[in-house]
Scaffold this motif. Structure first.
Motif, PDB file in Angstrom:
ATOM      1  N   TRP A 104      52.952  32.153  23.743  1.00 28.79           N
ATOM      2  CA  TRP A 104      51.948  33.159  23.841  1.00 28.79           C
ATOM      3  C   TRP A 104      50.680  32.817  24.728  1.00 28.79           C
ATOM      4  O   TRP A 104      50.349  33.885  25.266  1.00 28.79           O
ATOM      5  CB  TRP A 104      51.214  33.017  22.245  1.00 28.79           C
ATOM      6  CG  TRP A 104      52.293  33.731  21.483  1.00 28.79           C
ATOM      7  CD1 TRP A 104      52.975  33.484  20.522  1.00 28.79           C
ATOM      8  CD2 TRP A 104      52.353  35.343  21.395  1.00 28.79           C
ATOM      9  NE1 TRP A 104      53.831  34.212  19.664  1.00 28.79           N
ATOM     10  CE2 TRP A 104      53.533  35.631  20.334  1.00 28.79           C
ATOM     11  CE3 TRP A 104      51.814  36.092  22.027  1.00 28.79           C
ATOM     12  CZ2 TRP A 104      53.747  36.778  19.915  1.00 28.79           C
ATOM     13  CZ3 TRP A 104      52.285  37.725  21.861  1.00 28.79           C
ATOM     14  CH2 TRP A 104      53.109  38.004  20.777  1.00 28.79           C
ATOM     15  N   GLU A 105      50.504  31.522  25.176  1.00 22.74           N
ATOM     16  CA  GLU A 105      49.155  31.087  26.211  1.00 22.74           C
ATOM     17  C   GLU A 105      49.880  31.860  27.539  1.00 22.74           C
ATOM     18  O   GLU A 105      49.074  32.585  28.213  1.00 22.74           O
ATOM     19  CB  GLU A 105      49.010  29.817  25.923  1.00 22.74           C
ATOM     20  CG  GLU A 105      48.195  29.514  25.009  1.00 22.74           C
ATOM     21  CD  GLU A 105      48.112  27.822  24.673  1.00 22.74           C
ATOM     22  OE1 GLU A 105      48.740  27.274  25.709  1.00 22.74           O
ATOM     23  OE2 GLU A 105      47.639  27.305  23.749  1.00 22.74           O
ATOM     24  N   HIS A 106      51.086  31.567  27.515  1.00 16.99           N
ATOM     25  CA  HIS A 106      51.712  32.007  28.945  1.00 16.99           C
ATOM     26  C   HIS A 106      51.739  33.535  29.007  1.00 16.99           C
ATOM     27  O   HIS A 106      51.434  34.071  30.080  1.00 16.99           O
ATOM     28  CB  HIS A 106      53.165  31.385  29.148  1.00 16.99           C
ATOM     29  CG  HIS A 106      53.708  31.923  30.401  1.00 16.99           C
ATOM     30  ND1 HIS A 106      53.221  31.390  31.653  1.00 16.99           N
ATOM     31  CD2 HIS A 106      54.842  32.791  30.640  1.00 16.99           C
ATOM     32  CE1 HIS A 106      54.261  31.985  32.498  1.00 16.99           C
ATOM     33  NE2 HIS A 106      54.811  32.895  31.921  1.00 16.99           N
ATOM     34  N   ARG A 107      52.225  34.308  28.000  1.00 11.72           N
ATOM     35  CA  ARG A 107      52.253  35.582  28.113  1.00 11.72           C
ATOM     36  C   ARG A 107      50.827  36.327  28.310  1.00 11.72           C
ATOM     37  O   ARG A 107      50.467  37.051  28.781  1.00 11.72           O
ATOM     38  CB  ARG A 107      52.829  36.201  26.748  1.00 11.72           C
ATOM     39  CG  ARG A 107      54.240  36.069  26.757  1.00 11.72           C
ATOM     40  CD  ARG A 107      54.818  36.296  25.183  1.00 11.72           C
ATOM     41  NE  ARG A 107      56.312  35.683  25.330  1.00 11.72           N
ATOM     42  CZ  ARG A 107      57.115  36.701  24.978  1.00 11.72           C
ATOM     43  NH1 ARG A 107      57.060  38.045  24.902  1.00 11.72           N
ATOM     44  NH2 ARG A 107      58.485  36.391  24.907  1.00 11.72           N
ATOM     45  N   ASP A 108      49.786  35.563  27.375  1.00 11.24           N
ATOM     46  CA  ASP A 108      48.343  36.208  27.443  1.00 11.24           C
ATOM     47  C   ASP A 108      47.788  36.081  28.939  1.00 11.24           C
ATOM     48  O   ASP A 108      47.119  36.857  29.464  1.00 11.24           O
ATOM     49  CB  ASP A 108      47.376  35.328  26.656  1.00 11.24           C
ATOM     50  CG  ASP A 108      46.122  35.877  26.342  1.00 11.24           C
ATOM     51  OD1 ASP A 108      45.916  37.132  26.230  1.00 11.24           O
ATOM     52  OD2 ASP A 108      45.092  34.952  26.395  1.00 11.24           O
ATOM     53  N   PHE A 109      48.219  34.639  29.447  1.00  7.77           N
ATOM     54  CA  PHE A 109      47.688  34.478  30.926  1.00  7.77           C
ATOM     55  C   PHE A 109      48.388  35.520  32.006  1.00  7.77           C
ATOM     56  O   PHE A 109      47.685  36.077  32.609  1.00  7.77           O
ATOM     57  CB  PHE A 109      47.856  33.202  31.155  1.00  7.77           C
ATOM     58  CG  PHE A 109      47.700  32.887  32.671  1.00  7.77           C
ATOM     59  CD1 PHE A 109      46.301  32.499  32.938  1.00  7.77           C
ATOM     60  CD2 PHE A 109      48.662  32.585  33.574  1.00  7.77           C
ATOM     61  CE1 PHE A 109      46.154  32.283  34.485  1.00  7.77           C
ATOM     62  CE2 PHE A 109      48.624  32.310  34.952  1.00  7.77           C
ATOM     63  CZ  PHE A 109      47.281  32.183  35.362  1.00  7.77           C
ATOM     64  N   THR A 110      49.425  35.751  31.610  1.00  9.74           N
ATOM     65  CA  THR A 110      50.256  36.745  32.516  1.00  9.74           C
ATOM     66  C   THR A 110      49.710  38.135  32.503  1.00  9.74           C
ATOM     67  O   THR A 110      49.393  38.885  33.457  1.00  9.74           O
ATOM     68  CB  THR A 110      51.792  36.772  32.274  1.00  9.74           C
ATOM     69  OG1 THR A 110      52.342  35.439  32.121  1.00  9.74           O
ATOM     70  CG2 THR A 110      52.509  37.526  33.095  1.00  9.74           C
ATOM     71  N   GLN A 111      49.329  38.558  31.298  1.00 12.63           N
ATOM     72  CA  GLN A 111      48.867  39.942  31.009  1.00 12.63           C
ATOM     73  C   GLN A 111      47.282  39.925  31.612  1.00 12.63           C
ATOM     74  O   GLN A 111      47.107  41.118  31.993  1.00 12.63           O
ATOM     75  CB  GLN A 111      49.063  39.985  29.494  1.00 12.63           C
ATOM     76  CG  GLN A 111      48.285  41.618  29.180  1.00 12.63           C
ATOM     77  CD  GLN A 111      48.392  41.698  27.505  1.00 12.63           C
ATOM     78  OE1 GLN A 111      48.398  40.817  26.787  1.00 12.63           O
ATOM     79  NE2 GLN A 111      48.325  42.892  27.027  1.00 12.63           N
ATOM     80  N   GLY A 123      44.002  42.143  35.828  1.00 13.74           N
ATOM     81  CA  GLY A 123      43.010  41.910  36.762  1.00 13.74           C
ATOM     82  C   GLY A 123      43.564  42.604  38.038  1.00 13.74           C
ATOM     83  O   GLY A 123      42.912  43.224  38.940  1.00 13.74           O
ATOM     84  N   VAL A 124      44.848  42.633  38.340  1.00 13.63           N
ATOM     85  CA  VAL A 124      45.450  43.228  39.422  1.00 13.63           C
ATOM     86  C   VAL A 124      45.234  44.682  39.641  1.00 13.63           C
ATOM     87  O   VAL A 124      45.161  45.443  40.538  1.00 13.63           O
ATOM     88  CB  VAL A 124      46.873  42.803  40.029  1.00 13.63           C
ATOM     89  CG1 VAL A 124      47.998  43.566  40.809  1.00 13.63           C
ATOM     90  CG2 VAL A 124      46.841  41.232  40.142  1.00 13.63           C
ATOM     91  N   THR A 125      45.674  45.064  38.224  1.00 19.53           N
ATOM     92  CA  THR A 125      45.485  46.574  37.932  1.00 19.53           C
ATOM     93  C   THR A 125      44.174  47.165  38.233  1.00 19.53           C
ATOM     94  O   THR A 125      43.956  48.062  38.910  1.00 19.53           O
ATOM     95  CB  THR A 125      46.022  46.886  36.667  1.00 19.53           C
ATOM     96  OG1 THR A 125      47.419  46.509  36.380  1.00 19.53           O
ATOM     97  CG2 THR A 125      45.882  48.608  36.396  1.00 19.53           C
ATOM     98  N   GLN A 126      43.101  46.379  37.752  1.00 18.64           N
ATOM     99  CA  GLN A 126      41.669  46.930  38.128  1.00 18.64           C
ATOM    100  C   GLN A 126      41.423  46.610  39.513  1.00 18.64           C
ATOM    101  O   GLN A 126      40.550  47.774  40.013  1.00 18.64           O
ATOM    102  CB  GLN A 126      40.812  46.039  37.053  1.00 18.64           C
ATOM    103  CG  GLN A 126      40.917  46.245  35.487  1.00 18.64           C
ATOM    104  CD  GLN A 126      40.227  45.296  34.944  1.00 18.64           C
ATOM    105  OE1 GLN A 126      39.756  44.115  35.491  1.00 18.64           O
ATOM    106  NE2 GLN A 126      39.659  45.804  33.612  1.00 18.64           N
ATOM    107  N   LEU A 127      41.721  45.738  40.218  1.00 24.65           N
ATOM    108  CA  LEU A 127      41.596  45.446  41.614  1.00 24.65           C
ATOM    109  C   LEU A 127      42.082  46.699  42.332  1.00 24.65           C
ATOM    110  O   LEU A 127      41.391  47.274  43.278  1.00 24.65           O
ATOM    111  CB  LEU A 127      42.055  44.180  42.087  1.00 24.65           C
ATOM    112  CG  LEU A 127      41.647  43.925  43.521  1.00 24.65           C
ATOM    113  CD1 LEU A 127      40.204  43.718  43.933  1.00 24.65           C
ATOM    114  CD2 LEU A 127      42.418  42.492  43.926  1.00 24.65           C
ATOM    115  N   THR A 128      43.192  47.131  42.265  1.00 30.62           N
ATOM    116  CA  THR A 128      44.009  48.114  42.819  1.00 30.62           C
ATOM    117  C   THR A 128      43.238  49.436  42.591  1.00 30.62           C
ATOM    118  O   THR A 128      43.258  50.030  43.233  1.00 30.62           O
ATOM    119  CB  THR A 128      45.474  48.075  42.188  1.00 30.62           C
ATOM    120  OG1 THR A 128      46.240  46.909  42.347  1.00 30.62           O
ATOM    121  CG2 THR A 128      46.211  49.107  42.990  1.00 30.62           C
TER     122      THR A 128
END
Length: 88
Positions: A29-36, A41-46
């Protein structure tokens, strides 16, 4: 040729077998949360960069139009000054 490692690969949540135990579930879950959060962040930057590009292109087009108008006026003023010099 290659040895098969019994160790999980280098990122949290990676495992060679099925999930077992609450610690693995928590890590997953921590890994999925980090990935999400990275994806967000990438979506907002784009989105920001696309908006910045659009705004900048519009402003540069306006400046280009103003510069072209100033160049035409300068050419007119130069032509008038040359005609005055030739008369005098």
């Amino acid at each position: 040729m290659f040895k098969k490692s019994s160790q999980p690969s280098g990122f949290p949540g990676a495992r060679s077998g099925p999930a077992s135990g609450p610690a693995n579930v928590q890590r997953d879950w921590e890994h999925r949360d980090f990935t999400q959060s990275i994806q967000l962040g990438v979506t907002q930057l784009t989105a920001f960069l696309n908006e910045f590009d659009s705004t900048t292109r519009g402003k540069l087009a306006q400046l280009n139009g103003k510069l072209a108008q100033i160049e035409r006026r300068m050419n007119l003023v130069e032509a008038i000054l040359q005609s005055v010099d030739q008369e005098g």
